[in-house]
Enzyme design. Structure first.
Site, PDB file in Angstrom:
ATOM      1  CG  ASP A  47      59.636 152.011  -9.336  1.00 29.64           C
ATOM      2  OD1 ASP A  47      58.929 153.824  -9.221  1.00 29.64           O
ATOM      3  OD2 ASP A  47      60.257 151.725  -9.260  1.00 29.64           O
ATOM      4  CG  ASP A  55      63.821 152.668 -10.756  1.00 28.18           C
ATOM      5  OD1 ASP A  55      64.574 152.787  -9.569  1.00 28.18           O
ATOM      6  OD2 ASP A  55      65.018 150.894 -11.097  1.00 28.18           O
ATOM      7  CG  HIS A 107      68.748 153.845 -12.629  1.00 33.02           C
ATOM      8  ND1 HIS A 107      68.532 153.879 -11.252  1.00 33.02           N
ATOM      9  CD2 HIS A 107      67.684 152.033 -12.430  1.00 33.02           C
ATOM     10  CE1 HIS A 107      68.198 153.170 -10.246  1.00 33.02           C
ATOM     11  NE2 HIS A 107      67.573 152.011 -10.943  1.00 33.02           N
ATOM     12  CG  HIS A 138      72.298 153.309 -11.628  1.00 33.42           C
ATOM     13  ND1 HIS A 138      71.754 153.113 -10.178  1.00 33.42           N
ATOM     14  CD2 HIS A 138      72.593 154.826 -10.669  1.00 33.42           C
ATOM     15  CE1 HIS A 138      71.696 153.170  -9.589  1.00 33.42           C
ATOM     16  NE2 HIS A 138      71.769 154.639  -9.639  1.00 33.42           N
ATOM     17  CG  HIS A 158      66.390 148.292 -14.328  1.00 32.05           C
ATOM     18  ND1 HIS A 158      67.513 148.310 -13.932  1.00 32.05           N
ATOM     19  CD2 HIS A 158      65.781 149.322 -13.699  1.00 32.05           C
ATOM     20  CE1 HIS A 158      67.723 148.658 -12.353  1.00 32.05           C
ATOM     21  NE2 HIS A 158      66.361 149.115 -11.949  1.00 32.05           N
ATOM     22  CE  LYS A 200      61.658 153.974  -6.479  1.00 35.65           C
ATOM     23  NZ  LYS A 200      62.277 153.406  -7.603  1.00 35.65           N
ATOM     24  CB  CYS A 206      60.402 149.735  -5.830  1.00 36.39           C
ATOM     25  SG  CYS A 206      61.928 149.976  -6.586  1.00 36.39           S
TER      26      CYS A 206
HETATM   27 ZN   LIG Z   1      66.398 150.669 -10.828  1.00 34.60          ZN
END
Ligand SMILES: [Zn+2]
Length: 236
Positions: free
Chosen positions: A38, A76, A78, A82, A111, A136, A181
């Site tokens: 990330d 990351d 989304h 989310h 984010h 993810k 993470c």
């Molecule tokens: Zn996130």
């Protein structure tokens, strides 16, 4: 007696090569993979969920990447609205928690929304050898800190299969954030049987209510090895 002991130690030191006293460096081989978690605009200064000094990992990772033939990046990624966003719930603020079907979820500012500049990899990240990007957190109702398994603890991302099919035995985890993470990725890697290292100076933490110290304690308890980038042999 004590004096004699000291003398014999210094005599031994004189005959052993100096390298015997320096910590041996780790040389990544074809069974090793660097996982870069990330390193995205959202998690550095100016992003929507900035990790303090997050951008400082970039030059460290760029240097480390030269020592690895196998490199995995994660993002990351989304959906808008989310389940991990505070704005999704009336009356909730970022960094509060809520209960989701799989347990307690920390709520974050919006984010890393798919396709936005905020979700893009940091522009200075220079890892041309990276072979796969694992995205993810794209399921609307499930967060995913780990690069291996979503927060429901049952939906795999596919990364374990990828690494195992490629014969990888050792993973070296870097990136953002140490206590979320990175930690979840490292602990899942251990659970899946990989020899796992976290390269501490190639990570930065969020440290929400002591979460950084807790994460290191949990990682260490699970057999994750804590090392520094200087412990890796990087050919120049
Ligand atoms: Zn996130």
């Amino acid at each position: 007696m004590q004096r004699r002991a000291l003398l014999s130690i210094s005599a031994a030191a004189a005959v052993l090569p100096w390298r015997a006293f320096a910590a041996a460096k780790i040389k990544p081989d074809e069974l090793s993979a660097l996982i870069v978690v990330d390193v995205q605009n959202c998690f550095v200064t100016g992003g929507t969920l900035p990790v303090a000094k997050g951008e400082e990992v970039v030059p460290v990772i760029n240097k480390l990447a030269k020592a690895f033939d196998n490199i995995v990046l994660t993002q990351d990624w989304h959906t808008a609205g989310h389940a991990s966003f505070a704005s999704t719930y009336a009356g909730k603020k970022p960094f509060e928690t809520t209960k989701l079907s799989y347990g307690t979820q920390v709520l974050w500012p919006d984010h890393c929304v798919q396709g936005t500049q905020d979700a893009a990899l940091h522009k200075d990240l220079d890892v041309p050898k990276a072979q796969i990007i694992v995205r993810k957190g794209f399921h609307q109702h499930v967060d995913s800190y780990s690069a291996f398994e979503e927060a429901d603890r049952k939906t795999p991302t596919g990364l374990a299969g990828y690494l195992k099919q490629r014969g990888i035995k050792r993973v070296f985890v870097t990136g953002l954030a140490t206590d979320f993470c990175v930690a979840w990725t490292a602990m899942d890697a251990r659970k899946l049987g990989f020899e796992t290292y976290v390269i501490e100076d190639a990570t930065r933490g969020i440290d929400l209510n002591g979460s950084l110290a807790t994460a290191w304690k949990q990682m260490t308890a699970k057999g994750v090895k804590r090392i520094q980038s200087t412990d890796i042999e990087i050919a120049v």
